[in-house]
Design a protein around this motif. Structure first.
Motif, mmCIF file in Angstrom:
data_model
loop_
_atom_site.group_PDB
_atom_site.id
_atom_site.type_symbol
_atom_site.label_atom_id
_atom_site.label_comp_id
_atom_site.label_asym_id
_atom_site.label_seq_id
_atom_site.Cartn_x
_atom_site.Cartn_y
_atom_site.Cartn_z
ATOM 1 N N GLN A 25 -4.227 8.656 -18.655
ATOM 2 C CA GLN A 25 -5.778 8.719 -18.196
ATOM 3 C C GLN A 25 -6.904 8.050 -19.085
ATOM 4 N N PRO A 26 -6.520 8.164 -20.256
ATOM 5 C CA PRO A 26 -7.617 7.492 -21.171
ATOM 6 C C PRO A 26 -7.519 6.004 -21.217
ATOM 7 N N LEU A 27 -6.481 5.395 -20.706
ATOM 8 C CA LEU A 27 -6.413 3.768 -20.453
ATOM 9 C C LEU A 27 -6.974 3.405 -19.381
ATOM 10 N N ARG A 28 -7.503 4.270 -18.307
ATOM 11 C CA ARG A 28 -8.197 3.834 -17.123
ATOM 12 C C ARG A 28 -9.665 3.184 -17.433
ATOM 13 N N ARG A 29 -10.054 2.437 -16.539
ATOM 14 C CA ARG A 29 -11.371 1.843 -16.808
ATOM 15 C C ARG A 29 -12.311 2.150 -15.535
ATOM 16 N N ARG A 30 -13.514 2.237 -15.793
ATOM 17 C CA ARG A 30 -14.522 2.483 -14.546
ATOM 18 C C ARG A 30 -14.962 1.278 -14.077
ATOM 19 N N VAL A 31 -14.783 1.049 -12.740
ATOM 20 C CA VAL A 31 -15.242 -0.228 -12.132
ATOM 21 C C VAL A 31 -16.074 0.141 -11.057
ATOM 22 N N GLY A 32 -17.070 -0.164 -10.921
ATOM 23 C CA GLY A 32 -17.935 0.271 -9.696
ATOM 24 C C GLY A 32 -18.006 1.615 -9.155
ATOM 25 N N GLY A 33 -17.903 2.362 -9.866
ATOM 26 C CA GLY A 33 -17.507 3.887 -9.355
ATOM 27 C C GLY A 33 -16.362 4.459 -9.335
ATOM 28 N N ARG A 34 -15.506 3.399 -9.545
ATOM 29 C CA ARG A 34 -13.809 3.772 -9.312
ATOM 30 C C ARG A 34 -13.203 3.757 -10.678
ATOM 31 N N LEU A 35 -12.203 4.483 -10.971
ATOM 32 C CA LEU A 35 -11.082 4.389 -11.963
ATOM 33 C C LEU A 35 -10.104 3.464 -11.594
ATOM 34 N N ALA A 36 -10.002 2.474 -12.308
ATOM 35 C CA ALA A 36 -8.811 1.389 -12.377
ATOM 36 C C ALA A 36 -7.581 1.632 -13.441
ATOM 37 N N PRO A 37 -6.367 1.765 -12.808
ATOM 38 C CA PRO A 37 -5.809 1.857 -11.394
ATOM 39 C C PRO A 37 -6.074 3.019 -10.741
ATOM 40 N N ASP A 38 -5.878 3.176 -9.513
ATOM 41 C CA ASP A 38 -5.751 4.324 -8.872
ATOM 42 C C ASP A 38 -4.498 5.047 -8.848
ATOM 43 N N ALA A 39 -4.144 6.058 -8.349
ATOM 44 C CA ALA A 39 -2.767 6.648 -8.560
ATOM 45 C C ALA A 39 -1.465 5.828 -7.631
ATOM 46 N N ASN A 40 -1.932 5.433 -6.556
ATOM 47 C CA ASN A 40 -1.093 4.658 -5.885
ATOM 48 C C ASN A 40 -0.645 3.240 -6.651
ATOM 49 N N GLU A 41 -1.519 2.578 -7.229
ATOM 50 C CA GLU A 41 -1.307 1.163 -8.040
ATOM 51 C C GLU A 41 -0.403 1.842 -9.067
ATOM 52 N N ALA A 42 -0.968 2.844 -10.021
ATOM 53 C CA ALA A 42 0.129 3.351 -11.158
ATOM 54 C C ALA A 42 1.501 3.641 -10.682
ATOM 55 N N CYS A 43 1.370 4.250 -9.596
ATOM 56 C CA CYS A 43 2.844 4.496 -8.958
ATOM 57 C C CYS A 43 3.792 3.274 -8.818
ATOM 58 N N LEU A 44 3.208 2.201 -8.287
ATOM 59 C CA LEU A 44 3.783 0.841 -7.979
ATOM 60 C C LEU A 44 3.908 0.370 -9.427
ATOM 61 N N LEU A 45 3.196 0.373 -10.078
ATOM 62 C CA LEU A 45 3.378 -0.280 -11.633
ATOM 63 C C LEU A 45 4.404 0.357 -12.372
ATOM 64 N N TYR A 46 4.609 1.818 -12.254
ATOM 65 C CA TYR A 46 5.657 2.562 -12.998
ATOM 66 C C TYR A 46 7.074 2.284 -12.405
ATOM 67 N N ARG A 72 0.890 -1.240 -0.092
ATOM 68 C CA ARG A 72 -0.082 0.087 -0.010
ATOM 69 C C ARG A 72 1.017 1.162 -0.123
ATOM 70 N N TYR A 73 2.054 1.379 0.519
ATOM 71 C CA TYR A 73 2.720 2.614 0.710
ATOM 72 C C TYR A 73 4.028 2.344 -0.311
ATOM 73 N N VAL A 74 3.953 3.051 -1.204
ATOM 74 C CA VAL A 74 4.871 2.927 -2.222
ATOM 75 C C VAL A 74 5.685 3.890 -2.645
ATOM 76 N N PRO A 75 6.148 5.068 -1.934
ATOM 77 C CA PRO A 75 7.053 6.147 -2.522
ATOM 78 C C PRO A 75 8.284 5.545 -3.186
ATOM 79 N N LEU A 76 8.962 4.641 -2.523
ATOM 80 C CA LEU A 76 10.163 4.224 -3.031
ATOM 81 C C LEU A 76 10.000 2.672 -2.658
ATOM 82 N N THR A 77 9.944 1.794 -3.613
ATOM 83 C CA THR A 77 9.586 0.378 -3.443
ATOM 84 C C THR A 77 10.715 -0.288 -2.921
#
Length: 391
Positions: A87-108, A8-13
């Motif tokens: 941003q255009p690559l994100r998808r709405r799932v149940g009222g949320r856009l996926a991925p969220d910013a934290n998940e994207a930071c982890l991915l990058y 969950r906490y990913v400033p510097l993995t």
């Protein structure tokens, strides 16, 4: 902590490791030396390991990601830029856009850390590895999915996002921009990794080398770090190194440095340091640990210590924080990188040392501090050195 908070906490993995604490962002050199002295006193035969079957990221991934701490503004700018593009690559799932910013930071960060040394377009295997990692990360974090009741729709959106980044047709300007950023940190990360190898092999303790880590290993959490290892290639590389050493190839270390992407330089350092250690078993099993002082313009960019017993000693010197030394524009070696920086010897008598990896002689010189070894000479060809007194 390890299987929830660290996803969950990913400033510097690179800090998010087994037994680690991401709140401890850095260790001053004097603290490092104190810990090594304590290790020698209390646990001289403890395990010194940098990758295992259970690490969240391999030793070489962490060494590369550590470079981000040297260029925080550039890294922040890249994150903001990439996130806006995608941003255009994100998808709405149940009222949320996926991925969220934290998940994207982890991915990058995961893409940067695990990307192959010989940068090229991602292949299907790499994409599959990244997708498996992100699925596990989502479930471990337990925020938008979990193991007991996985949110398959949300996971699918995140995994498709990751795959789209790796598809040149969909990635827009990202692939080329990402490649430039990767190139900015790859060599510095490799230098970090080589320094880490030599420290592991020479500080107090018993060094452990996890399967596959003889060459570059850019793996993520299990099962990624348990993939089959190409031992045939490692045997062939080791045989070739043995032949070159037997021939007395005086330029071997320089050639391996210049071909650093293929990983043979890591294998060579490991081989040479282990042979040196085996031939001086008592020194490394029982010998004391003594920090050495570095002075001069780049003093903060080197770590040095001696292992000593009964009048015998060996000196380890490694560089650190390589971006400030001119990487990636040039390798961090010679007078351009190190200037007047010098290692202070407690012994005030003139001495000459042999550098183990290059076979070069390095002579001490008189200075105001006493006898010193210029780091421009110590690091004439490599950003790490293992020294033994020649006479």
């Amino acid at each position: 902590l390890e299987d929830t908070a660290l996803y969950r906490y990913v400033p510097l993995t690179s800090l998010n490791e087994m037994g680690g604490d991401p709140a401890g962002f850095a260790t001053p050199l004097d603290v490092f030396h104190r810990r090594m002295e304590e290790r020698h006193r209390l646990w001289p035969h403890g395990l010194s390991t940098t990758s295992t079957h259970d690490t969240k990221r391999s030793e070489d991934v962490r060494a590369r990601l550590n470079v981000l701490s040297e260029i925080p503004a550039a890294w922040n700018d890249a994150l903001v830029r990439w996130w806006a593009w995608h941003q255009p690559l994100r998808r709405r799932v149940g009222g949320r856009l996926a991925p969220d910013a934290n998940e994207a930071c982890l991915l990058y960060q995961s893409l940067l850390g695990a990307w192959p040394m010989d940068f090229r377009a991602a292949d299907g295997e790499f994409t599959a590895r990244v997708r498996r990692f992100m699925r596990k990360a989502l479930r471990e974090a337990k925020l938008n999915s979990n193991w007991i009741a996985p949110n398959l729709e949300y996971e699918s959106a995140v995994l498709d996002f990751a795959a789209a980044l790796l598809a040149p047709a969909e990635g827009g300007p990202f692939p080329a921009d990402f490649a430039r950023f990767h190139e900015r940190i790859a060599l510095a990360g490799a230098c970090n990794a080589l320094a880490q190898v030599l420290l592991k092999l020479t500080v107090p303790g018993v060094p452990d080398i996890y399967q596959g880590c003889e060459l570059w290993d850019l793996s993520l959490v299990d099962p990624d770090n348990r993939r089959p290892v190409d031992f045939d290639r490692r045997r062939a590389d080791l045989d070739a190194l043995d032949e070159a050493i037997a021939r007395g190839d005086s330029h071997l270390a320089e050639r391996l440095r210049d071909a650093w992407r293929d990983g043979r330089i890591k294998l060579y350092l490991t081989r040479q340091a282990l042979h040196f250690r085996r031939e001086r078993r008592q020194l490394y099993e029982l010998g004391g640990y003594r920090p050495l002082r570095v002075v001069g313009e780049q003093a903060d960019h080197a770590i040095a210590f001696a292992r000593q017993i009964e009048g015998r000693a060996a000196i380890t010197v490694v560089g650190r924080c390589f971006i400030a030394l001119g990487v990636p524009a040039r390798p961090p070696v010679g007078p351009v990188a190190w200037g007047d920086t010098r290692l202070v010897l407690e012994d005030r008598q003139a001495a000459e040392f042999r550098e183990v990896f290059t076979g070069q002689d390095v002579a001490a010189r008189p200075a105001a501090e006493g006898q010193v070894l210029p780091l421009a000479d110590v690091f004439a060809h490599l950003p790490v050195a293992l020294l033994e007194r020649a006479r």
